[in-house]
Design a protein around this motif. Sequence first.
Motif, PDB file in Angstrom:
ATOM      1  N   ILE A  12       0.846  -1.038  -0.142  1.00  0.00           N
ATOM      2  CA  ILE A  12       0.005  -0.002   0.114  1.00  0.00           C
ATOM      3  C   ILE A  12       0.874   1.371   0.109  1.00  0.00           C
ATOM      4  CG2 ILE A  12      -0.037  -0.171   2.542  1.00  0.00           C
ATOM      5  CD1 ILE A  12      -2.908   1.325   2.140  1.00  0.00           C
ATOM      6  N   GLY A  13       0.677   2.239  -0.860  1.00  0.00           N
ATOM      7  CA  GLY A  13       1.308   3.453  -0.924  1.00  0.00           C
ATOM      8  C   GLY A  13       0.456   4.412  -0.383  1.00  0.00           C
ATOM      9  N   VAL A  14       1.250   5.235   0.465  1.00  0.00           N
ATOM     10  CA  VAL A  14       0.200   5.963   1.341  1.00  0.00           C
ATOM     11  C   VAL A  14       0.961   7.673   0.975  1.00  0.00           C
ATOM     12  CG1 VAL A  14      -0.525   6.742   3.522  1.00  0.00           C
ATOM     13  CG2 VAL A  14      -0.399   4.469   2.860  1.00  0.00           C
ATOM     14  N   MET A  15      -0.100   8.571   0.768  1.00  0.00           N
ATOM     15  CA  MET A  15       0.271   9.965   1.135  1.00  0.00           C
ATOM     16  C   MET A  15      -0.663  10.673   1.729  1.00  0.00           C
ATOM     17  SD  MET A  15       0.929  13.010  -1.819  1.00  0.00           S
ATOM     18  CE  MET A  15      -0.933  13.469  -1.875  1.00  0.00           C
ATOM     19  N   LEU A  16      -0.104  11.156   3.172  1.00  0.00           N
ATOM     20  CA  LEU A  16      -1.201  11.772   4.039  1.00  0.00           C
ATOM     21  C   LEU A  16      -0.949  13.319   4.074  1.00  0.00           C
ATOM     22  CD1 LEU A  16      -1.601   9.207   6.915  1.00  0.00           C
ATOM     23  CD2 LEU A  16      -2.933   9.519   4.995  1.00  0.00           C
ATOM     24  N   ASP A  17       0.250  13.475   3.905  1.00  0.00           N
ATOM     25  CA  ASP A  17       0.713  14.975   3.975  1.00  0.00           C
ATOM     26  C   ASP A  17       1.996  15.140   3.160  1.00  0.00           C
ATOM     27  OD1 ASP A  17       1.217  17.551   4.439  1.00  0.00           O
ATOM     28  OD2 ASP A  17       1.310  17.432   6.742  1.00  0.00           O
ATOM     29  N   ALA A  18       2.017  15.811   1.825  1.00  0.00           N
ATOM     30  CA  ALA A  18       3.148  15.846   1.097  1.00  0.00           C
ATOM     31  C   ALA A  18       4.041  17.016   1.867  1.00  0.00           C
ATOM     32  CB  ALA A  18       2.907  16.181  -0.356  1.00  0.00           C
TER      33      ALA A  18
ATOM     34  N   ARG B 165      16.299  20.807  -4.951  1.00  0.00           N
ATOM     35  CA  ARG B 165      15.887  20.538  -3.755  1.00  0.00           C
ATOM     36  C   ARG B 165      14.440  20.769  -3.426  1.00  0.00           C
ATOM     37  NH1 ARG B 165      20.213  19.352  -0.900  1.00  0.00           N
ATOM     38  NH2 ARG B 165      22.400  20.526  -1.540  1.00  0.00           N
ATOM     39  N   VAL B 166      13.697  19.656  -2.597  1.00  0.00           N
ATOM     40  CA  VAL B 166      12.443  19.843  -2.179  1.00  0.00           C
ATOM     41  C   VAL B 166      11.873  21.220  -1.462  1.00  0.00           C
ATOM     42  CG1 VAL B 166      10.387  18.691  -0.979  1.00  0.00           C
ATOM     43  CG2 VAL B 166      12.380  17.145  -2.312  1.00  0.00           C
ATOM     44  N   GLY B 167      12.944  21.881  -0.827  1.00  0.00           N
ATOM     45  CA  GLY B 167      12.541  23.033  -0.203  1.00  0.00           C
ATOM     46  C   GLY B 167      12.090  24.152  -1.312  1.00  0.00           C
ATOM     47  N   GLY B 168      12.769  24.022  -2.562  1.00  0.00           N
ATOM     48  CA  GLY B 168      12.233  24.798  -3.483  1.00  0.00           C
ATOM     49  C   GLY B 168      11.170  24.592  -4.417  1.00  0.00           C
ATOM     50  N   TYR B 169      10.574  23.366  -4.089  1.00  0.00           N
ATOM     51  CA  TYR B 169       9.274  22.977  -5.080  1.00  0.00           C
ATOM     52  C   TYR B 169       8.416  23.765  -4.518  1.00  0.00           C
ATOM     53  CZ  TYR B 169      11.264  18.532  -6.670  1.00  0.00           C
ATOM     54  OH  TYR B 169      12.255  17.576  -7.194  1.00  0.00           O
ATOM     55  N   SER B 170       7.238  23.890  -5.286  1.00  0.00           N
ATOM     56  CA  SER B 170       6.034  24.566  -5.406  1.00  0.00           C
ATOM     57  C   SER B 170       5.185  23.536  -4.521  1.00  0.00           C
ATOM     58  CB  SER B 170       5.378  24.935  -6.650  1.00  0.00           C
ATOM     59  OG  SER B 170       4.779  23.879  -7.397  1.00  0.00           O
ATOM     60  N   TYR B 171       3.822  23.920  -3.901  1.00  0.00           N
ATOM     61  CA  TYR B 171       3.014  23.019  -3.456  1.00  0.00           C
ATOM     62  C   TYR B 171       2.733  22.006  -4.056  1.00  0.00           C
ATOM     63  CZ  TYR B 171      -0.600  21.342  -0.018  1.00  0.00           C
ATOM     64  OH  TYR B 171      -1.362  20.392   0.784  1.00  0.00           O
ATOM     65  N   GLY B 172       2.369  22.277  -5.274  1.00  0.00           N
ATOM     66  CA  GLY B 172       1.967  21.276  -6.551  1.00  0.00           C
ATOM     67  C   GLY B 172       3.203  20.084  -6.824  1.00  0.00           C
ATOM     68  N   MET B 173       4.237  20.561  -6.811  1.00  0.00           N
ATOM     69  CA  MET B 173       5.382  19.679  -7.050  1.00  0.00           C
ATOM     70  C   MET B 173       5.579  18.817  -5.856  1.00  0.00           C
ATOM     71  SD  MET B 173       7.835  22.531  -8.676  1.00  0.00           S
ATOM     72  CE  MET B 173       9.411  21.460  -9.071  1.00  0.00           C
ATOM     73  N   ARG B 174       5.467  19.253  -4.677  1.00  0.00           N
ATOM     74  CA  ARG B 174       5.501  18.421  -3.501  1.00  0.00           C
ATOM     75  C   ARG B 174       4.439  17.408  -3.539  1.00  0.00           C
ATOM     76  NH1 ARG B 174       8.175  20.246   1.860  1.00  0.00           N
ATOM     77  NH2 ARG B 174       9.302  22.042   1.145  1.00  0.00           N
ATOM     78  N   GLN B 175       3.215  17.709  -4.066  1.00  0.00           N
ATOM     79  CA  GLN B 175       2.151  16.789  -4.232  1.00  0.00           C
ATOM     80  C   GLN B 175       2.542  15.875  -4.904  1.00  0.00           C
ATOM     81  OE1 GLN B 175       0.186  17.273  -1.227  1.00  0.00           O
ATOM     82  NE2 GLN B 175      -1.904  17.266  -2.545  1.00  0.00           N
TER      83      GLN B 175
END
Length: 327
Positions: free
Chosen positions: A89-95, A138-148
Amino acid sequence: MTSQTTSTAARGSVALEVRGVSKSYGGRTVVDDLSFTCQPGSVTGFLGPNGAGKSTTLRILTGLAEADAGQALVGGSPYRSLENPARTIGVMLDARALHGGRTGLETLRLTARTLGMPASRADEVLEMVGLADAGLKRVGGYSYGMRQRLGIGVALIGDPSVLMLDEPANGLDPEGIRWMRRLLRSFADAGGTVLLSSHQLLEVQATVDRLVVIAQGCLVREGTLDELTGEAGTRVGVLDPAALRAALDKHGIAYEHRSGDQLEVSLAPEDMGRLALREQLVLTSLGATDRGGLEEVFFTLTGQSEPTAAAAGGADAPASEPAATAS
């Protein structure tokens, strides 16, 4: 960015089952004898107003909280009993919880290594979620959509048979939403099981096959999208509106106030007539109403008279429904 959405392998038949699950916090019942099933080959939308118990149910399914009663099963077993859970099971609860100091590629490679997947799987998934051009950023520079997108990639890295996603469309632009819709559809068409929790009702209606609707921790309705949106409710008037409301509350039947003293009730007209006879209510009017789209169904079933902040924008769970932390 590309948007590859095809599955890498045929999925096994793994269902999600919630059987009579109850959970209380501080004496308050958050989930109350809840039961539903998500079958392989389908995308199930998990809906309910803010504080309905959705987040708690997802945490119980993924072993982050323990039920006070009942069982939450993944392929017939509790999450914590699975030998390698993320391969099932793959889970994403909070990107937003992704480590901001790592690159997208590093995030996926570390996850792949942890799960015993080859390093090439990280590159494959990075392409699949449309982040190949941003893999070294780096993920810190991602937009919210990219993090999703990256969060969905982390959920996919183990090539699981089940996907469980909480608000996956948040932060995605229209192209990203279309991409996510195609991804979930192809995953289910390959035999996978998808449970999608969201407050974005129009997006849910365009994505899911089945619906599970809860309110105040209880199951309100479960069925296919066509079954729920194709049903008719009932508009009813009585000599004693207070007695009608009391009878509906006693039986846990959702309703909305309409013009005058009329109520719209989530029952068929014949069932409303039987209830009125049993409760000795004198009816002044009774007629079927067309439920219309999912938004109309949602507010009727859950007793919401107008969109809440959560329904409109996907607000976080309230303090009464604790945040996702491992127990």
